[in-house]
Design a protein around this motif. Sequence first.
Motif, short mmCIF file in Angstrom:
data_model
loop_
_atom_site.label_atom_id
_atom_site.label_comp_id
_atom_site.label_asym_id
_atom_site.label_seq_id
_atom_site.Cartn_x
_atom_site.Cartn_y
_atom_site.Cartn_z
N LEU A 200 40.39 44.03 77.30
CA LEU A 200 40.51 45.04 78.36
C LEU A 200 41.69 45.97 78.09
O LEU A 200 41.61 47.19 78.33
CB LEU A 200 40.67 44.36 79.72
N LYS B 215 41.48 52.24 84.57
CA LYS B 215 42.10 50.96 84.89
C LYS B 215 41.57 50.34 86.17
O LYS B 215 41.62 49.12 86.35
CB LYS B 215 43.62 51.13 84.99
N ALA C 290 36.55 47.61 84.33
CA ALA C 290 37.83 46.90 84.30
C ALA C 290 37.87 45.81 85.37
O ALA C 290 38.34 44.69 85.12
CB ALA C 290 38.98 47.89 84.50
N GLU D 280 41.40 49.95 77.82
CA GLU D 280 42.17 50.84 78.70
C GLU D 280 43.05 51.77 77.89
O GLU D 280 43.24 52.95 78.25
CB GLU D 280 43.01 50.00 79.66
N ASN E 83 38.22 41.68 84.75
CA ASN E 83 39.26 40.88 85.40
C ASN E 83 38.66 39.77 86.27
O ASN E 83 39.14 38.63 86.27
CB ASN E 83 40.16 41.79 86.24
#
Length: 231
Positions: free
Chosen positions: A179, A189, A194, A183, A198
């Motif tokens: 990631l 983000k 994204a 980014e 996460n």
Amino acid sequence: MAITAKALPFTFIAHVLAVAGAAMVLVWCIHFRGGLAWEAKNKSLIFNIHPVLMLIGLVIIGGEAIISYKSLPLKKEEKKLIHLVLHAVALILGIIGIYTAFKFHNESSIVNLYSLHSWLGIGIISLYGIQWIYGFIIFFYPGGSPGLRSASLPWHVLFGLFVYILAVANASIGFLEKLTFLENSGLAKYGPEALLVNFTAVVTILYGAFVILSVLGQSHAEDDYNGYAPI
């Protein structure tokens, strides 16, 4: 060591998290990253196989192998065989997953083994293989003496959980690493991709936690249905 709570509810939650994690990594790699391919001009499609196999193989199937002793109402010998086969599948998928990372790097002119994630990955898959081979020889075939099996079992359990925790941690590091690369290349983000990556890492950690809780929990029956007694 055990906790007073029953293991069965933990195994149910683990199964739900396993399905969620598998679905999320597939959505990420297929929908957001363009799909999976063994050969492709777009080398990123080759890399996409890596997180799918490492999460579904080493983490999820490996976790299911561990909790099979608490989640399956079968005799000990039957659970032992399922445990052995699931770990073998996890190991094979993990090896293929690591190979695809090397394949992607080599075909993209990227150096190998430059990150903590890659170092840990090689160490974990090696330890996983050693653990499986030792378990097969001592607890399955040809089988060690009763004294050797009894002495080996606590260490086999402890070492297996240690390697599994490392695998879960390294998978989370891998999600973070990928990631971060994305980014830095312009991925938003706070965009949906994204957030998905996460949350997939969070689900991975939660799944690993409930696998451990299921091991520590009390079995729902005694005798052949009792406890985590690995291969």
